[in-house]
Design a protein around this motif. Structure first.
Motif, PDB file in Angstrom:
ATOM      1  N   LYS A 100      40.751  60.939  43.722  1.00 17.90           N
ATOM      2  CA  LYS A 100      41.090  61.455  44.813  1.00 17.90           C
ATOM      3  C   LYS A 100      42.188  62.147  45.175  1.00 17.90           C
ATOM      4  CE  LYS A 100      39.131  58.374  48.056  1.00 17.90           C
ATOM      5  NZ  LYS A 100      38.975  57.129  49.031  1.00 17.90           N
ATOM      6  N   LYS A 101      42.991  62.406  45.003  1.00 18.62           N
ATOM      7  CA  LYS A 101      43.869  63.495  44.832  1.00 18.62           C
ATOM      8  C   LYS A 101      44.486  64.782  44.455  1.00 18.62           C
ATOM      9  CE  LYS A 101      47.748  60.622  42.286  1.00 18.62           C
ATOM     10  NZ  LYS A 101      48.766  60.402  41.732  1.00 18.62           N
ATOM     11  N   THR A 102      42.922  65.239  44.201  1.00 16.82           N
ATOM     12  CA  THR A 102      42.382  66.386  43.661  1.00 16.82           C
ATOM     13  C   THR A 102      40.627  66.668  44.639  1.00 16.82           C
ATOM     14  OG1 THR A 102      42.626  66.167  41.148  1.00 16.82           O
ATOM     15  CG2 THR A 102      41.703  68.050  42.243  1.00 16.82           C
ATOM     16  N   ILE A 103      39.880  65.744  44.305  1.00 19.70           N
ATOM     17  CA  ILE A 103      38.758  65.726  45.447  1.00 19.70           C
ATOM     18  C   ILE A 103      38.534  64.257  46.563  1.00 19.70           C
ATOM     19  CG2 ILE A 103      37.691  67.084  43.468  1.00 19.70           C
ATOM     20  CD1 ILE A 103      35.846  64.263  42.732  1.00 19.70           C
ATOM     21  N   ASP A 104      36.675  64.503  47.006  1.00 18.90           N
ATOM     22  CA  ASP A 104      36.752  63.927  47.755  1.00 18.90           C
ATOM     23  C   ASP A 104      35.292  62.937  47.045  1.00 18.90           C
ATOM     24  OD1 ASP A 104      37.020  61.870  49.587  1.00 18.90           O
ATOM     25  OD2 ASP A 104      36.678  63.396  51.684  1.00 18.90           O
ATOM     26  N   PHE A 105      35.040  61.528  47.764  1.00 16.35           N
ATOM     27  CA  PHE A 105      33.606  61.750  47.493  1.00 16.35           C
ATOM     28  C   PHE A 105      33.604  60.954  48.757  1.00 16.35           C
ATOM     29  CE2 PHE A 105      36.161  60.949  43.736  1.00 16.35           C
ATOM     30  CZ  PHE A 105      35.664  60.896  42.581  1.00 16.35           C
ATOM     31  N   SER A 106      31.832  60.824  48.180  1.00 12.47           N
ATOM     32  CA  SER A 106      31.288  59.847  49.378  1.00 12.47           C
ATOM     33  C   SER A 106      31.324  58.293  49.003  1.00 12.47           C
ATOM     34  CB  SER A 106      29.303  60.253  48.999  1.00 12.47           C
ATOM     35  OG  SER A 106      29.036  59.546  47.486  1.00 12.47           O
ATOM     36  N   ASP A 107      29.953  57.816  50.243  1.00 11.89           N
ATOM     37  CA  ASP A 107      29.869  56.026  49.994  1.00 11.89           C
ATOM     38  C   ASP A 107      30.051  55.513  48.982  1.00 11.89           C
ATOM     39  OD1 ASP A 107      30.993  55.879  52.468  1.00 11.89           O
ATOM     40  OD2 ASP A 107      29.358  55.515  53.185  1.00 11.89           O
ATOM     41  N   LYS A 108      30.383  54.936  48.225  1.00 11.26           N
ATOM     42  CA  LYS A 108      29.543  53.992  46.646  1.00 11.26           C
ATOM     43  C   LYS A 108      28.404  53.862  47.287  1.00 11.26           C
ATOM     44  CE  LYS A 108      28.557  49.755  46.093  1.00 11.26           C
ATOM     45  NZ  LYS A 108      29.046  48.235  45.871  1.00 11.26           N
ATOM     46  N   TYR A 109      27.172  54.699  45.023  1.00 14.51           N
ATOM     47  CA  TYR A 109      26.062  53.979  45.749  1.00 14.51           C
ATOM     48  C   TYR A 109      25.571  53.224  44.439  1.00 14.51           C
ATOM     49  CZ  TYR A 109      26.819  58.271  42.286  1.00 14.51           C
ATOM     50  OH  TYR A 109      26.055  59.693  41.815  1.00 14.51           O
ATOM     51  N   TYR A 110      26.659  52.820  43.172  1.00 16.37           N
ATOM     52  CA  TYR A 110      26.599  52.090  42.672  1.00 16.37           C
ATOM     53  C   TYR A 110      27.185  51.684  41.802  1.00 16.37           C
ATOM     54  CZ  TYR A 110      26.277  54.346  37.881  1.00 16.37           C
ATOM     55  OH  TYR A 110      26.824  54.904  37.089  1.00 16.37           O
ATOM     56  N   ASN A 111      27.245  50.213  40.608  1.00 18.62           N
ATOM     57  CA  ASN A 111      28.900  50.335  40.698  1.00 18.62           C
ATOM     58  C   ASN A 111      27.570  48.748  39.811  1.00 18.62           C
ATOM     59  OD1 ASN A 111      31.179  49.552  40.046  1.00 18.62           O
ATOM     60  ND2 ASN A 111      30.997  47.577  41.282  1.00 18.62           N
ATOM     61  N   THR A 112      28.706  49.129  38.169  1.00 17.92           N
ATOM     62  CA  THR A 112      27.905  48.192  37.363  1.00 17.92           C
ATOM     63  C   THR A 112      29.508  48.851  36.581  1.00 17.92           C
ATOM     64  OG1 THR A 112      27.715  50.374  35.696  1.00 17.92           O
ATOM     65  CG2 THR A 112      25.695  48.822  36.888  1.00 17.92           C
ATOM     66  N   PRO A 113      29.313  46.660  36.024  1.00 15.31           N
ATOM     67  CA  PRO A 113      31.083  46.828  35.047  1.00 15.31           C
ATOM     68  C   PRO A 113      30.755  47.033  33.446  1.00 15.31           C
ATOM     69  CG  PRO A 113      28.583  44.635  34.779  1.00 15.31           C
ATOM     70  CD  PRO A 113      28.649  46.264  35.857  1.00 15.31           C
ATOM     71  N   THR A 114      31.976  47.244  33.347  1.00 15.06           N
ATOM     72  CA  THR A 114      32.707  48.312  31.828  1.00 15.06           C
ATOM     73  C   THR A 114      32.151  47.226  30.916  1.00 15.06           C
ATOM     74  OG1 THR A 114      34.591  49.872  32.740  1.00 15.06           O
ATOM     75  CG2 THR A 114      34.267  48.912  30.912  1.00 15.06           C
ATOM     76  N   ALA A 115      31.788  47.692  29.448  1.00 15.30           N
ATOM     77  CA  ALA A 115      31.625  46.748  28.861  1.00 15.30           C
ATOM     78  C   ALA A 115      32.205  47.661  27.130  1.00 15.30           C
ATOM     79  CB  ALA A 115      30.431  46.829  28.359  1.00 15.30           C
ATOM     80  N   ILE A 116      32.291  46.226  26.263  1.00 15.82           N
ATOM     81  CA  ILE A 116      32.984  46.822  25.117  1.00 15.82           C
ATOM     82  C   ILE A 116      31.936  46.248  23.880  1.00 15.82           C
ATOM     83  CG2 ILE A 116      34.413  46.041  22.537  1.00 15.82           C
ATOM     84  CD1 ILE A 116      35.824  47.009  25.009  1.00 15.82           C
ATOM     85  N   ILE A 117      30.815  47.255  23.055  1.00 15.93           N
ATOM     86  CA  ILE A 117      30.198  46.958  22.417  1.00 15.93           C
ATOM     87  C   ILE A 117      31.000  47.427  20.431  1.00 15.93           C
ATOM     88  CG2 ILE A 117      28.015  47.785  23.281  1.00 15.93           C
ATOM     89  CD1 ILE A 117      27.436  50.348  22.069  1.00 15.93           C
TER      90      ILE A 117
END
Length: 264
Positions: A100-117
């Motif tokens: 966000k220092k460089t660009i802007d964003f819309s509202d969130k449109y999805y969110n998922t957790p981060t995984a290790i495989i």
């Protein structure tokens, strides 16, 4: 005669104005130029398909925007936006304070957790202590690369790849001990024949909102406030009218907006 000329001139001006509206430049939607199922991938004919394509198409239709999918190399996608080669990033980009220092964003449109495989024949978890001495693969210029460098300081190496597929391939080939990425994207790999044969889920990493952010949004130039407002209005509309859920049910059996439960 003057009246006729004035009428002709007025008609001409209206015609030119109408042509200007008809020839308005399309909104170039930037996606990473690589397969990233189930979000964005080219099909056999080269057409881009996936949940994120259906999502942004619905937003554009709702706001009557003429949108064109424009593939761009992931590690150059923000420069492509700021230099106006594209107008919007819709490529599973996490909203972060650094970006966000460089660009802007819309509202969130999805969110998922981060995984290790990792390899099926190795038993370990997703915690920093579990990855001590291991080679961990991540995609370059992602929140996962930042997270791994911040938290997995005792890993023997954090290896960066241009595409997620390259990291997955090296894991399958035994050149990596683990891979970190979005849980849904890694889930798709684990469903493949190659993924089933080699690897399994080790777990979800501990949250770090400063790095991973609150979810995925559409990237826009800071000055393009009108376009941002339209995208936000489109997201809100398709969430309200059921189109968002209709699209999501084609791909997922959980609420992608909030993300699946963080469990093994």
């Amino acid at each position: 005669m003057k009246t006729v000329l004035k009428t002709f001139a007025a008609a001409l001006l209206l015609g030119v104005a109408a042509m200007g509206v008809a020839k308005a430049d399309p909104v170039k939607i930037g996606v990473a130029a690589e397969p990233y199922p189930p979000f964005t991938s080219p099909d056999a004919s080269g057409k881009w398909v996936g949940w994120e394509i259906d999502f942004i198409d619905a937003v554009c239709a709702e706001e009557k925007l003429d949108c064109v999918i424009t593939p761009v190399a992931w590690d150059g996608i923000i420069p492509a936006l700021t230099t106006k080669k594209i107008d919007v990033i819709a490529s599973s980009m996490s909203i972060t304070a650094e970006r966000k220092k460089t660009i802007d964003f819309s509202d969130k449109y999805y969110n998922t957790p981060t995984a290790i495989i990792g390899p099926k024949d190795q038993k370990f978890g997703p915690a920093p202590a579990d990855l001590k001495g291991k080679v961990v693969g991540v995609q370059v210029s992602t929140v996962h690369a930042v997270y791994a460098k911040k938290h997995f300081t005792e890993a023997s190496e954090i290896k960066e790849y241009q595409t997620q597929d390259e990291a997955n391939q090296d894991l399958a080939a035994g050149r990596l001990d683990a891979v970190q990425a979005d849980s849904i994207a890694l889930g798709e790999f684990l469903k493949s024949d190659q993924g089933k044969a080699c690897c399994d889920l080790k777990g979800m990493v501990a949250p770090d909102d400063d790095v991973l952010g609150p979810g995925v949004g559409a990237g826009v130039r800071k000055e393009d406030t009108d376009l941002k407002d339209k995208i936000n209005a489109g997201i809100k509309a398709i969430r309200a009218n059921g189109k968002y859920d209709e699209i999501s049910k084609k791909y997922f059996d959980f609420d992608i907006y909030g993300g699946p439960t963080q469990s093994n």
